[in-house]
Design an enzyme around this catalytic site. Structure first.
Site, PDB file in Angstrom:
ATOM      1  N   ASN A  21      -6.211  -2.751   8.180  1.00 59.35           N
ATOM      2  CA  ASN A  21      -6.419  -4.166   8.518  1.00 59.35           C
ATOM      3  C   ASN A  21      -5.627  -4.425   9.800  1.00 59.35           C
ATOM      4  OD1 ASN A  21      -6.534  -6.917   8.723  1.00 59.35           O
ATOM      5  ND2 ASN A  21      -5.309  -7.338   6.884  1.00 59.35           N
ATOM      6  N   TRP A  22      -6.356  -4.492  10.903  1.00 63.25           N
ATOM      7  CA  TRP A  22      -5.669  -4.649  12.198  1.00 63.25           C
ATOM      8  C   TRP A  22      -5.224  -6.085  12.452  1.00 63.25           C
ATOM      9  CZ3 TRP A  22      -8.390  -1.215  16.517  1.00 63.25           C
ATOM     10  CH2 TRP A  22      -8.115   0.129  16.237  1.00 63.25           C
ATOM     11  N   LYS A  23      -5.617  -6.987  11.573  1.00 69.14           N
ATOM     12  CA  LYS A  23      -5.246  -8.409  11.740  1.00 69.14           C
ATOM     13  C   LYS A  23      -5.565  -8.862  13.167  1.00 69.14           C
ATOM     14  CE  LYS A  23      -1.769  -7.717   8.225  1.00 69.14           C
ATOM     15  NZ  LYS A  23      -0.699  -8.320   7.466  1.00 69.14           N
TER      16      LYS A  23
ATOM     17  N   HIS B 167      -7.794 -12.596   1.717  1.00 76.69           N
ATOM     18  CA  HIS B 167      -6.457 -12.107   2.092  1.00 76.69           C
ATOM     19  C   HIS B 167      -5.466 -13.263   2.001  1.00 76.69           C
ATOM     20  CE1 HIS B 167      -3.165 -10.417   4.426  1.00 76.69           C
ATOM     21  NE2 HIS B 167      -3.726  -9.229   4.288  1.00 76.69           N
TER      22      HIS B 167
ATOM     23  N   GLU C 227      -3.170 -14.130   3.871  1.00 72.22           N
ATOM     24  CA  GLU C 227      -2.965 -14.836   5.148  1.00 72.22           C
ATOM     25  C   GLU C 227      -4.098 -15.837   5.399  1.00 72.22           C
ATOM     26  OE1 GLU C 227      -2.300 -11.440   7.720  1.00 72.22           O
ATOM     27  OE2 GLU C 227      -0.424 -11.036   6.658  1.00 72.22           O
TER      28      GLU C 227
ATOM     29  N   GLU D  54      -2.430  -6.960  -3.453  1.00 70.52           N
ATOM     30  CA  GLU D  54      -1.404  -7.038  -2.410  1.00 70.52           C
ATOM     31  C   GLU D  54      -0.379  -8.113  -2.780  1.00 70.52           C
ATOM     32  OE1 GLU D  54      -3.070  -5.610   1.606  1.00 70.52           O
ATOM     33  OE2 GLU D  54      -3.629  -7.708   1.403  1.00 70.52           O
TER      34      GLU D  54
ATOM     35  N   GLY E 273       3.937  -6.838   5.076  1.00 65.30           N
ATOM     36  CA  GLY E 273       4.646  -6.895   6.354  1.00 65.30           C
ATOM     37  C   GLY E 273       6.151  -7.042   6.230  1.00 65.30           C
TER      38      GLY E 273
ATOM     39  N   SER F 166       3.051  -3.076   2.833  1.00 65.52           N
ATOM     40  CA  SER F 166       4.036  -2.161   3.410  1.00 65.52           C
ATOM     41  C   SER F 166       3.805  -0.698   3.029  1.00 65.52           C
ATOM     42  CB  SER F 166       5.461  -2.594   3.054  1.00 65.52           C
ATOM     43  OG  SER F 166       5.731  -3.880   3.605  1.00 65.52           O
TER      44      SER F 166
ATOM     45  N   GLY G 207      -1.762  -2.588   6.726  1.00 65.22           N
ATOM     46  CA  GLY G 207      -1.661  -3.456   7.893  1.00 65.22           C
ATOM     47  C   GLY G 207      -0.961  -2.743   9.038  1.00 65.22           C
ATOM     48  N   GLY G 208       0.334  -3.005   9.181  1.00 61.71           N
ATOM     49  CA  GLY G 208       1.098  -2.502  10.327  1.00 61.71           C
ATOM     50  C   GLY G 208       0.921  -1.014  10.603  1.00 61.71           C
TER      51      GLY G 208
HETATM   52  C1  PEP Z   1      -2.112  -6.427   4.790  1.00 60.02           C
HETATM   53  O1  PEP Z   1      -1.918  -7.420   5.455  1.00 60.02           O
HETATM   54  O2  PEP Z   1      -3.206  -6.284   4.235  1.00 60.02           O
HETATM   55  C2  PEP Z   1      -1.032  -5.460   4.657  1.00 60.02           C
HETATM   56  C3  PEP Z   1      -1.041  -4.691   3.613  1.00 60.02           C
HETATM   57  O3  PEP Z   1      -0.062  -5.443   5.646  1.00 60.02           O
HETATM   58  P1  PEP Z   1       1.189  -4.435   5.755  1.00 60.02           P
HETATM   59  O4  PEP Z   1       0.696  -3.046   5.457  1.00 60.02           O
HETATM   60  O5  PEP Z   1       1.661  -4.579   7.172  1.00 60.02           O
HETATM   61  O6  PEP Z   1       2.192  -4.893   4.742  1.00 60.02           O
END
Ligand code: PEP
Length: 252
Positions: free
Chosen positions: A10-12, A93, A95, A164, A170, A210, A231-232
């Site tokens: 997920n590149w957001k 999600h 967010e 999640e 994050g 994470s 994500g990251g």
């Molecule tokens: C996400 O936003 O879906 C996510 C899992 O982010 P991260 O891996 O950065 O915690």
């Protein structure tokens, strides 16, 4: 091949055309790890270029509107992202739920629209830290999933769930193995209740929050963890594909 682990980036709101080289590198590496299904959900602007230039991996979107077209300035419909080459869409999600006021009712309408447009759906769910501390994480997440899902005929093919915990996204914190196992087992029994034994068993349940190369093997080796939403750590081919490699090894 819904039985392969599913590793989704997920590149957001990260990535301009300069990131296409990273997508191509992920695509090349994915060709060496065919036991894993690798996909990226980039910003809308990169869906079509990645669809054209990275043929091995799946490409998807991070959101869509529930209407097919209309006076919705700044929005995009499921059929538009499908037309751009998306094969799936991430919906619900945290967010989006927290930052854009998306209720489970809205998410459910989006899931319906996405399925109608022929997209697969990754439905996100997860509790806040306060909900977990109060001991209510499992009922909260089960209610969220139930309220966010319409009737789905071929749930095993069309649907993926991403658990999640919001406090793990994050932050560098991850849920304990015991908590992940408990939640994934509860989600599995809910899916069987909702869609029947065969379809309910076919839905992959991803963990997100994470996930990094350092913790991927441990998380992906847990029962009922069918992959990861990342994500990251999905923003570079090196770290993302280390996670895919851990998924492949957990299958061996
Ligand atoms: C996400 O936003 O879906 C996510 C899992 O982010 P991260 O891996 O950065 O915690």
């Amino acid at each position: 091949m819904a039985d392969r682990p599913f590793i989704v980036g997920n590149w957001k709101m990260h990535g301009t055309r300069a990131m296409l080289s990273e997508a191509r590198a992920i695509d090349r590496a994915a060709q060496r790890h065919m036991k894993v299904e690798v996909a990226i959900a980039p910003p809308y602007t990169l869906i079509h270029p990645i669809h054209r230039e990275a043929g091995q991996i799946g490409v998807g979107a991070q959101n869509c509107h529930f209407a097919d077209e209309g006076a919705h300035t700044g929005d995009i419909s499921a059929s538009m992202i499908a037309d751009a080459g998306a094969k799936f869409v991430i919906l619900g999600h945290s967010e989006r739920r927290e930052g854009h006021g998306e209720t489970s009712e809205i998410v459910k309408a989006k899931v319906e629209a996405a399925l109608k447009a022929g997209l697969r759906v990754i439905l996100c769910c997860g509790e806040t830290e306060a909900t977990r501390d109060a001991g209510n994480a499992v009922p909260y997440v089960k209610d969220q999933i139930t309220a966010s899902l319409p009737k789905v005929d071929k749930a095993g093919d069309q649907l993926t769930i991403a658990y999640e915990p919001i406090w793990a996204i994050g932050t560098g914190k991850t849920a304990t193995s015991a908590d992940i196992q408990e939640m994934h087992a509860e989600i599995r029994s809910l899916l069987v209740e909702l869609f029947g034994a065969e379809e309910g068993a076919g839905v992959r349940i991803l963990y997100g929050g994470s996930v990094k190369p350092e913790n991927a093997a441990q998380i992906l080796g847990l029962p009922e963890v069918g992959g990861a939403l990342v994500g990251g750590a999905s923003l570079t081919a090196d770290s993302f594909m280390s996670i895919a490699l851990a998924a492949e090894s957990s299958e061996a």
